[in-house]
Write a protein that holds these residues in place. Structure first.
Motif, PDB file in Angstrom:
ATOM      1  N   LEU A 110      45.903  45.871  47.990  1.00  0.00           N
ATOM      2  CA  LEU A 110      45.438  45.255  46.746  1.00  0.00           C
ATOM      3  C   LEU A 110      46.298  44.050  46.403  1.00  0.00           C
ATOM      4  O   LEU A 110      47.519  44.119  46.420  1.00  0.00           O
ATOM      5  CB  LEU A 110      45.460  46.265  45.599  1.00  0.00           C
ATOM      6  N   TRP A 111      45.611  42.960  46.101  1.00  0.00           N
ATOM      7  CA  TRP A 111      46.224  41.691  45.686  1.00  0.00           C
ATOM      8  C   TRP A 111      45.981  41.555  44.189  1.00  0.00           C
ATOM      9  O   TRP A 111      44.844  41.593  43.741  1.00  0.00           O
ATOM     10  CB  TRP A 111      45.545  40.581  46.459  1.00  0.00           C
ATOM     11  N   HIS A 112      47.045  41.409  43.413  1.00  0.00           N
ATOM     12  CA  HIS A 112      46.917  41.273  41.960  1.00  0.00           C
ATOM     13  C   HIS A 112      47.435  39.911  41.534  1.00  0.00           C
ATOM     14  O   HIS A 112      48.506  39.476  41.942  1.00  0.00           O
ATOM     15  CB  HIS A 112      47.718  42.372  41.249  1.00  0.00           C
ATOM     16  N   ASP A 113      46.661  39.234  40.715  1.00  0.00           N
ATOM     17  CA  ASP A 113      47.065  37.916  40.213  1.00  0.00           C
ATOM     18  C   ASP A 113      46.562  37.768  38.782  1.00  0.00           C
ATOM     19  O   ASP A 113      45.363  37.654  38.552  1.00  0.00           O
ATOM     20  CB  ASP A 113      46.500  36.807  41.102  1.00  0.00           C
ATOM     21  N   ARG A 114      47.476  37.812  37.848  1.00  0.00           N
ATOM     22  CA  ARG A 114      47.112  37.515  36.464  1.00  0.00           C
ATOM     23  C   ARG A 114      47.687  36.153  36.102  1.00  0.00           C
ATOM     24  O   ARG A 114      48.872  36.010  35.875  1.00  0.00           O
ATOM     25  CB  ARG A 114      47.648  38.581  35.502  1.00  0.00           C
TER      26      ARG A 114
END
Length: 209
Positions: A110-114
């Motif tokens: 999983l790649w998370h970018d906020r």
């Protein structure tokens, strides 16, 4: 361009506490919700892109996730996070890098970018970001990106941004990624301003497809 970005964000973290920056949130509730929706296991590899000094890594550790990588342009922001975590920081992989120059050395579930992608206003920078994402996320993997929505601010902490809807973001990622969940969110900054965000959860073409 990378040096200019790095200098800007280092200055931000030198002059402001994490709880003073506009994107600060007490709890990363929607990010956690999206990660739970993806259904990845507690030992799945997760990378948080442009983490700043976000407390998402704290929350994931508290929930039992064991393979966490945190990447940010600012070494100061990473130091702040590591100091906050104390001994638990040893359980996290820390990477100081510009996402447009980073070359992943492994896969992530999983790649998370906020709020990183929307700062990339240059077409080549966006292409480099997407190259890194596609190298990092294999078939069956997940990508959660949050950006300013179409009615969101045009700038953040000085630099201009690109605003997205879930549909236009999906167009950027390309047909191999399927939009499976989306959320609109009005974020209240520490100064009391309201900012319109959109959160989008994608899955890359499953191995079984």
């Amino acid at each position: 361009m990378s040096d200019g970005r790095s200098d800007h964000w280092e200055r931000v973290y030198v002059t402001k506490e994490e709880a003073e920056v506009s994107w600060y949130q007490d709890a990363p509730a929607i990010s956690l919700e999206m990660i739970e929706r993806a259904g990845v296991s507690r030992d799945a590899a997760i990378v948080d892109i442009g983490s700043g000094a976000s407390n998402l890594v704290d929350a994931l550790l508290d929930r039992g996730f064991t393979d966490l990588t945190v990447l940010d342009l600012s070494k100061i922001a990473l130091h702040v996070s590591g100091k906050r975590l104390g001994a638990a920081a040893e359980r996290v992989h820390w990477i100081a890098a510009d996402i447009t120059e980073w070359r992943p050395e492994r896969h992530y579930s999983l790649w998370h970018d906020r709020a990183t992608f929307h700062f990339l206003t240059d077409l080549q920078d966006r292409a480099a970001y997407l190259t890194a994402l596609k190298a990092a996320v294999p078939a069956g993997g997940w990508a959660m990106l949050a950006t300013f929505a179409l009615d969101g601010p045009e700038k953040c902490s000085g630099p201009p941004v690109v605003r997205y809807s879930p549909v236009t973001l999906a167009e950027c990622l390309g047909g191999e990624f399927t939009l499976l969940n989306q959320r609109h969110h009005l974020h209240t900054t520490p100064g009391g301003a309201r900012q319109s965000f959109q959160f989008s959860l994608f899955r890359r073409g499953s191995r079984s497809d």
